[in-house]
Design a protein around this motif. Structure first.
Motif, PDB file in Angstrom:
ATOM      1  N   PHE A   1       0.828  -1.214   0.000  1.00  0.00           N
ATOM      2  CA  PHE A   1       0.000   0.000   0.000  1.00  0.00           C
ATOM      3  C   PHE A   1       0.858   1.257   0.000  1.00  0.00           C
ATOM      4  O   PHE A   1       1.878   1.338   0.682  1.00  0.00           O
ATOM      5  CB  PHE A   1      -0.912  -0.014   1.222  1.00  0.00           C
ATOM      6  N   LYS A   2       0.439   2.270  -0.799  1.00  0.00           N
ATOM      7  CA  LYS A   2       1.092   3.577  -0.838  1.00  0.00           C
ATOM      8  C   LYS A   2       0.039   4.637  -0.548  1.00  0.00           C
ATOM      9  O   LYS A   2      -0.971   4.730  -1.253  1.00  0.00           O
ATOM     10  CB  LYS A   2       1.732   3.833  -2.207  1.00  0.00           C
ATOM     11  N   ALA A   3       0.274   5.447   0.489  1.00  0.00           N
ATOM     12  CA  ALA A   3      -0.730   6.415   0.944  1.00  0.00           C
ATOM     13  C   ALA A   3      -0.983   7.525  -0.069  1.00  0.00           C
ATOM     14  O   ALA A   3      -2.045   8.145  -0.052  1.00  0.00           O
ATOM     15  CB  ALA A   3      -0.303   7.018   2.278  1.00  0.00           C
ATOM     16  N   ASN A   4      -0.018   7.796  -0.950  1.00  0.00           N
ATOM     17  CA  ASN A   4      -0.213   8.854  -1.940  1.00  0.00           C
ATOM     18  C   ASN A   4      -0.910   8.353  -3.211  1.00  0.00           C
ATOM     19  O   ASN A   4      -1.144   9.126  -4.138  1.00  0.00           O
ATOM     20  CB  ASN A   4       1.125   9.489  -2.305  1.00  0.00           C
ATOM     21  N   ARG A   5      -1.222   7.054  -3.241  1.00  0.00           N
ATOM     22  CA  ARG A   5      -1.927   6.477  -4.406  1.00  0.00           C
ATOM     23  C   ARG A   5      -3.028   5.555  -3.880  1.00  0.00           C
ATOM     24  O   ARG A   5      -2.980   4.333  -4.010  1.00  0.00           O
ATOM     25  CB  ARG A   5      -0.935   5.713  -5.291  1.00  0.00           C
TER      26      ARG A   5
ATOM     27  N   ASN B   1      -6.024   5.090  -4.853  1.00  0.00           N
ATOM     28  CA  ASN B   1      -6.874   4.418  -5.851  1.00  0.00           C
ATOM     29  C   ASN B   1      -6.165   3.228  -6.505  1.00  0.00           C
ATOM     30  O   ASN B   1      -6.783   2.509  -7.300  1.00  0.00           O
ATOM     31  CB  ASN B   1      -7.309   5.412  -6.931  1.00  0.00           C
ATOM     32  N   ARG B   2      -4.895   3.075  -6.174  1.00  0.00           N
ATOM     33  CA  ARG B   2      -4.116   1.977  -6.746  1.00  0.00           C
ATOM     34  C   ARG B   2      -4.516   0.661  -6.076  1.00  0.00           C
ATOM     35  O   ARG B   2      -4.800   0.604  -4.889  1.00  0.00           O
ATOM     36  CB  ARG B   2      -2.638   2.264  -6.521  1.00  0.00           C
ATOM     37  N   ALA B   3      -4.543  -0.409  -6.856  1.00  0.00           N
ATOM     38  CA  ALA B   3      -4.891  -1.726  -6.313  1.00  0.00           C
ATOM     39  C   ALA B   3      -3.821  -2.172  -5.328  1.00  0.00           C
ATOM     40  O   ALA B   3      -2.626  -2.119  -5.614  1.00  0.00           O
ATOM     41  CB  ALA B   3      -5.013  -2.746  -7.445  1.00  0.00           C
ATOM     42  N   VAL B   4      -4.262  -2.585  -4.145  1.00  0.00           N
ATOM     43  CA  VAL B   4      -3.343  -3.017  -3.088  1.00  0.00           C
ATOM     44  C   VAL B   4      -3.079  -4.509  -3.219  1.00  0.00           C
ATOM     45  O   VAL B   4      -4.020  -5.312  -3.295  1.00  0.00           O
ATOM     46  CB  VAL B   4      -3.925  -2.693  -1.697  1.00  0.00           C
ATOM     47  N   GLU B   5      -1.805  -4.867  -3.248  1.00  0.00           N
ATOM     48  CA  GLU B   5      -1.435  -6.271  -3.388  1.00  0.00           C
ATOM     49  C   GLU B   5      -0.904  -6.813  -2.065  1.00  0.00           C
ATOM     50  O   GLU B   5      -0.110  -6.163  -1.389  1.00  0.00           O
ATOM     51  CB  GLU B   5      -0.350  -6.418  -4.464  1.00  0.00           C
TER      52      GLU B   5
END
Length: 315
Positions: A60-64, A66-70
């Motif tokens: 997880f990246k807090a600045n993205r 909407n990105r799919a979390v793997e």
């Protein structure tokens, strides 16, 4: 509260509510008062910890957001254990921990022993010594940054006077060798009074009749110091070490004010490395794993230390 007031309150309480309250057990009433506090602790402490553990197994990246979390399993932990930057930050933290606690214990215990003599002006000197502890870390950091300036800093001129060298040659905050010692000096200056107060409390808790009995047995002052003072103050001293160790392990604000973690990585403590991974590189999952490792390290060492402290108290 007078009986008349109690009676007035009882009469003013609606009958339906009075019957319900009368039917509560002491345990139920206790839970009514304690329940909100427990809920608040769970919301503020336990839930974020569980959430951090969950994030530590993801990318997880807090600045993205909407990105799919793997889900990456233990990959973050494996990368941390093989990351040389992490080990350098832990080494810097260990250096900072050891020397700050060493100097604070040595100077704090000595000051407590001197103040316990109850000389003239004792209270005034105690107040003056305690003043640094009352200041904000941000204020202390800015104050000592000014003192460390090579051209106008008072600290440099004092060192130059003692060594006979040019004041501008002392780059405390910009030197790879001296920067770590600069934060050790400041933290020692600020928190030695804390250790002193705890040691002083321990010394003043020793009954006078123990020293009187030792004098009757013709024990010298040195023998009294090593057989009475130190053993009886040791639990207090160990408690001070525990508090300062936990606080300095997560030291952040003072170091940022003084050096910002530089030059290079010489003063990049574990907490500063964690901040850079989380809020500069935005590797939230990775930084969560670092946070968990730091938490487990502090918790484990503190648990072992508390067991040792309890054994000392039982003697």
């Amino acid at each position: 509260m007078s009986e008349k007031t109690v009676d007035r309150v009882a009469r003013a309480t609606p009958v339906r509510i009075a019957r319900k309250i009368r039917g509560f057990s002491d345990r139920t009433i206790a839970w009514i008062f304690v329940g909100p506090t427990i809920f608040l602790l769970l919301a503020i402490n336990i839930f974020p910890l569980i959430w951090t553990v969950n994030l530590s197994f993801t990318d997880f990246k807090a600045n993205r957001i909407n990105r799919a979390v793997e889900y990456v399993g233990t990959r973050n932990y494996e990368r941390i254990l093989n990351d040389p930057d992490v080990w350098l930050s832990m080494q810097a933290t260990a250096h900072f921990l050891f020397w700050t606690i060493f100097f604070q214990v040595l100077i704090g215990f000595t000051l407590a022993w001197l103040i316990n003599k109850k000389f003239r002006g004792n209270d005034l000197w105690t107040t003056i010594i305690v003043l640094p502890m009352m200041l904000s870390p941000a204020v202390v950091g800015n104050f000592w940054t000014f003192l460390y300036q090579p051209q106008i800093g008072l600290f440099n001129y004092v060192v130059a006077f003692l060594t006979g060298k040019d004041p501008s040659s002392f780059e405390m905050l910009g030197s790879v060798d001296l920067a770590p010692w600069s934060i050790v000096i400041v933290d020692t200056w600020m928190w030695t009074p804390f250790v002193m107060l705890i040691c002083l409390a321990g010394m003043r808790s020793i009954p006078d009749y123990i020293y009187e009995a030792a004098e009757i047995d013709r024990a010298s002052k040195l023998r009294q110091f090593f057989t009475i003072t130190i053993p009886m103050v040791l639990p207090f001293l160990m408690l001070a070490v525990l508090f300062r160790g936990i606080e300095n392990f997560k030291m952040f604000d003072l170091v940022v004010q003084l050096t910002g973690g530089g030059p290079g990585s010489t003063t990049e403590l574990a907490s500063i490395h964690l901040k850079r991974e989380a809020f500069e590189k935005w590797r939230t999952g990775y930084s969560s794993a670092i946070a968990i490792i730091l938490f487990v390290t502090v918790f484990g060492l503190a648990s072992i230390y508390v067991k040792a402290l309890n054994k000392v108290k039982e003697r």
